[in-house]
Scaffold this motif. Sequence first.
Motif, PDB file in Angstrom:
ATOM      1  N   THR A  97       0.875  -1.056   0.068  1.00 58.57           N
ATOM      2  CA  THR A  97       0.140  -0.025   0.117  1.00 58.57           C
ATOM      3  C   THR A  97       1.025   1.081   0.245  1.00 58.57           C
ATOM      4  O   THR A  97       1.601   1.607   1.044  1.00 58.57           O
ATOM      5  CB  THR A  97      -0.873   0.000   1.101  1.00 58.57           C
ATOM      6  OG1 THR A  97      -1.733  -1.338   1.306  1.00 58.57           O
ATOM      7  CG2 THR A  97      -1.992   1.270   1.193  1.00 58.57           C
ATOM      8  N   PHE A 120      -0.497   7.244   0.251  1.00 58.46           N
ATOM      9  CA  PHE A 120      -1.422   8.375  -0.537  1.00 58.46           C
ATOM     10  C   PHE A 120      -1.117   9.594  -0.374  1.00 58.46           C
ATOM     11  O   PHE A 120      -0.635  10.148  -1.343  1.00 58.46           O
ATOM     12  CB  PHE A 120      -2.929   8.014  -0.007  1.00 58.46           C
ATOM     13  CG  PHE A 120      -3.668   8.750  -0.832  1.00 58.46           C
ATOM     14  CD1 PHE A 120      -3.530   9.427  -1.883  1.00 58.46           C
ATOM     15  CD2 PHE A 120      -5.349   8.538  -0.478  1.00 58.46           C
ATOM     16  CE1 PHE A 120      -4.479   9.928  -2.630  1.00 58.46           C
ATOM     17  CE2 PHE A 120      -6.016   9.336  -1.281  1.00 58.46           C
ATOM     18  CZ  PHE A 120      -5.891   9.953  -2.354  1.00 58.46           C
ATOM     19  N   SER A 173      -6.735   6.152  -5.602  1.00 52.02           N
ATOM     20  CA  SER A 173      -7.360   5.800  -4.225  1.00 52.02           C
ATOM     21  C   SER A 173      -7.314   4.442  -3.873  1.00 52.02           C
ATOM     22  O   SER A 173      -7.832   3.553  -2.968  1.00 52.02           O
ATOM     23  CB  SER A 173      -8.884   5.992  -4.828  1.00 52.02           C
ATOM     24  OG  SER A 173      -9.459   5.376  -5.885  1.00 52.02           O
ATOM     25  N   ILE A 205      -6.188   3.038  -0.328  1.00 54.87           N
ATOM     26  CA  ILE A 205      -7.555   3.339   0.479  1.00 54.87           C
ATOM     27  C   ILE A 205      -8.156   2.225   0.401  1.00 54.87           C
ATOM     28  O   ILE A 205      -8.709   1.669   1.596  1.00 54.87           O
ATOM     29  CB  ILE A 205      -8.258   4.607   0.300  1.00 54.87           C
ATOM     30  CG1 ILE A 205      -7.431   5.822   0.564  1.00 54.87           C
ATOM     31  CG2 ILE A 205      -9.633   4.599   1.312  1.00 54.87           C
ATOM     32  CD1 ILE A 205      -7.247   6.047   1.982  1.00 54.87           C
ATOM     33  N   ARG A 206      -8.436   1.723  -0.930  1.00 55.35           N
ATOM     34  CA  ARG A 206      -9.630   0.546  -0.925  1.00 55.35           C
ATOM     35  C   ARG A 206      -8.804  -0.582  -0.406  1.00 55.35           C
ATOM     36  O   ARG A 206      -9.408  -1.598   0.309  1.00 55.35           O
ATOM     37  CB  ARG A 206      -9.913   0.456  -2.519  1.00 55.35           C
ATOM     38  CG  ARG A 206     -10.783   1.504  -3.020  1.00 55.35           C
ATOM     39  CD  ARG A 206     -11.268   0.914  -4.270  1.00 55.35           C
ATOM     40  NE  ARG A 206     -10.261   0.859  -5.281  1.00 55.35           N
ATOM     41  CZ  ARG A 206      -9.596   1.592  -6.160  1.00 55.35           C
ATOM     42  NH1 ARG A 206      -9.865   2.913  -6.117  1.00 55.35           N
ATOM     43  NH2 ARG A 206      -8.721   1.028  -6.754  1.00 55.35           N
ATOM     44  N   LEU A 266      -8.736  -0.227   7.860  1.00 59.13           N
ATOM     45  CA  LEU A 266      -9.312   0.999   7.787  1.00 59.13           C
ATOM     46  C   LEU A 266     -11.009   0.672   7.632  1.00 59.13           C
ATOM     47  O   LEU A 266     -11.168  -0.247   7.132  1.00 59.13           O
ATOM     48  CB  LEU A 266      -9.097   2.025   6.630  1.00 59.13           C
ATOM     49  CG  LEU A 266      -7.940   2.814   6.403  1.00 59.13           C
ATOM     50  CD1 LEU A 266      -7.813   3.495   5.308  1.00 59.13           C
ATOM     51  CD2 LEU A 266      -7.965   3.666   7.776  1.00 59.13           C
ATOM     52  N   PRO A 280     -14.957   3.454   1.482  1.00 63.23           N
ATOM     53  CA  PRO A 280     -13.422   3.590   0.710  1.00 63.23           C
ATOM     54  C   PRO A 280     -13.551   4.785  -0.222  1.00 63.23           C
ATOM     55  O   PRO A 280     -12.546   5.703  -0.115  1.00 63.23           O
ATOM     56  CB  PRO A 280     -12.929   2.370  -0.029  1.00 63.23           C
ATOM     57  CG  PRO A 280     -14.333   1.709  -0.229  1.00 63.23           C
ATOM     58  CD  PRO A 280     -15.033   1.958   0.943  1.00 63.23           C
ATOM     59  N   ILE A 297     -13.685   8.201   2.011  1.00 63.89           N
ATOM     60  CA  ILE A 297     -12.394   8.429   2.615  1.00 63.89           C
ATOM     61  C   ILE A 297     -11.592   8.919   1.551  1.00 63.89           C
ATOM     62  O   ILE A 297     -10.576   9.752   2.191  1.00 63.89           O
ATOM     63  CB  ILE A 297     -11.844   6.968   3.206  1.00 63.89           C
ATOM     64  CG1 ILE A 297     -12.693   6.613   4.593  1.00 63.89           C
ATOM     65  CG2 ILE A 297     -10.254   6.964   3.778  1.00 63.89           C
ATOM     66  CD1 ILE A 297     -12.151   5.147   5.010  1.00 63.89           C
ATOM     67  N   ALA A 298     -11.202   8.211   0.332  1.00 62.14           N
ATOM     68  CA  ALA A 298     -10.383   8.644  -0.589  1.00 62.14           C
ATOM     69  C   ALA A 298     -10.713  10.119  -1.091  1.00 62.14           C
ATOM     70  O   ALA A 298      -9.762  10.915  -1.174  1.00 62.14           O
ATOM     71  CB  ALA A 298     -10.494   7.683  -1.701  1.00 62.14           C
ATOM     72  N   THR A 358      -9.740  12.583   1.827  1.00 55.04           N
ATOM     73  CA  THR A 358      -8.302  12.625   2.181  1.00 55.04           C
ATOM     74  C   THR A 358      -7.914  13.325   0.450  1.00 55.04           C
ATOM     75  O   THR A 358      -6.958  14.239   0.795  1.00 55.04           O
ATOM     76  CB  THR A 358      -7.828  11.373   1.959  1.00 55.04           C
ATOM     77  OG1 THR A 358      -8.421  10.481   2.928  1.00 55.04           O
ATOM     78  CG2 THR A 358      -6.048  11.547   2.229  1.00 55.04           C
ATOM     79  N   VAL A 403     -13.163   5.314  10.905  1.00 56.60           N
ATOM     80  CA  VAL A 403     -11.876   4.858  10.420  1.00 56.60           C
ATOM     81  C   VAL A 403     -11.248   4.414  11.662  1.00 56.60           C
ATOM     82  O   VAL A 403     -11.329   4.665  12.740  1.00 56.60           O
ATOM     83  CB  VAL A 403     -11.092   6.343   9.826  1.00 56.60           C
ATOM     84  CG1 VAL A 403      -9.705   5.757   9.746  1.00 56.60           C
ATOM     85  CG2 VAL A 403     -11.748   6.608   8.698  1.00 56.60           C
ATOM     86  N   LEU A 457      -3.691   6.674   8.571  1.00 54.55           N
ATOM     87  CA  LEU A 457      -3.916   6.775   7.482  1.00 54.55           C
ATOM     88  C   LEU A 457      -2.793   6.524   6.633  1.00 54.55           C
ATOM     89  O   LEU A 457      -1.941   6.912   7.006  1.00 54.55           O
ATOM     90  CB  LEU A 457      -4.719   8.005   6.903  1.00 54.55           C
ATOM     91  CG  LEU A 457      -6.246   8.289   7.707  1.00 54.55           C
ATOM     92  CD1 LEU A 457      -6.771   9.545   7.664  1.00 54.55           C
ATOM     93  CD2 LEU A 457      -7.324   7.374   6.680  1.00 54.55           C
TER      94      LEU A 457
END
Length: 202
Positions: A85, A88, A130, A133-134, A142, A146, A149-150, A153, A193, A198
Amino acid sequence: MARPQRSESDIAAFRATAAAVALEMVDEEGVASLTLRGLAKRLGCSYAKPYSYYRDKSHLVDAVRGQAFDRLAEFFRDYPDDHGTPHFGTAYLRFAFENPEAFRVMFELRQDYVSEATRAAQQRAWEACSAPIRRLVELGQLEGDPELIAHVTWAALQGLASLALANQLYLGKSVEEIAGGMQSILRGFLPGVASRPLPWTQ
């Protein structure tokens, strides 16, 4: 004598080359350089030629914007990750600061015309951006929607990047301090969350 008819493949090839060259021109000379006459000069062709492929400047800007979004998608795909991951926040801010003029074309220039190709490039970029996040939601690290959240953010990062590029962070806080502080603020908007940090700046 009549001009030879241009095939669809010829038109597509010229536009692809021209858009790539125009993005290079923006990188090197800034957004103000993005004109059809400037493109003709960079390509070494007649001033009239780009006008036969692009209806007006808005169509040229659209083509360059599509190239820039594809660059963002590629940047995220290639960015070092943490257990699958990528961070981000770090990736998004770094892209903005390493590609400031392209970033301005993407988000600051008025969109009077948006082609299907550019919409597709924007979607590819969103999918790449994104994905972290997913992925964290899928792993249970999380909790929540998603996409929400994405989006939250991204909106925060976009604002920070735009302020920094415009040299408007003049009230005593650095990019690093603001990015770090965003985590706790975002949690106030995203109560579902989980406690894991994050995929922010590291």
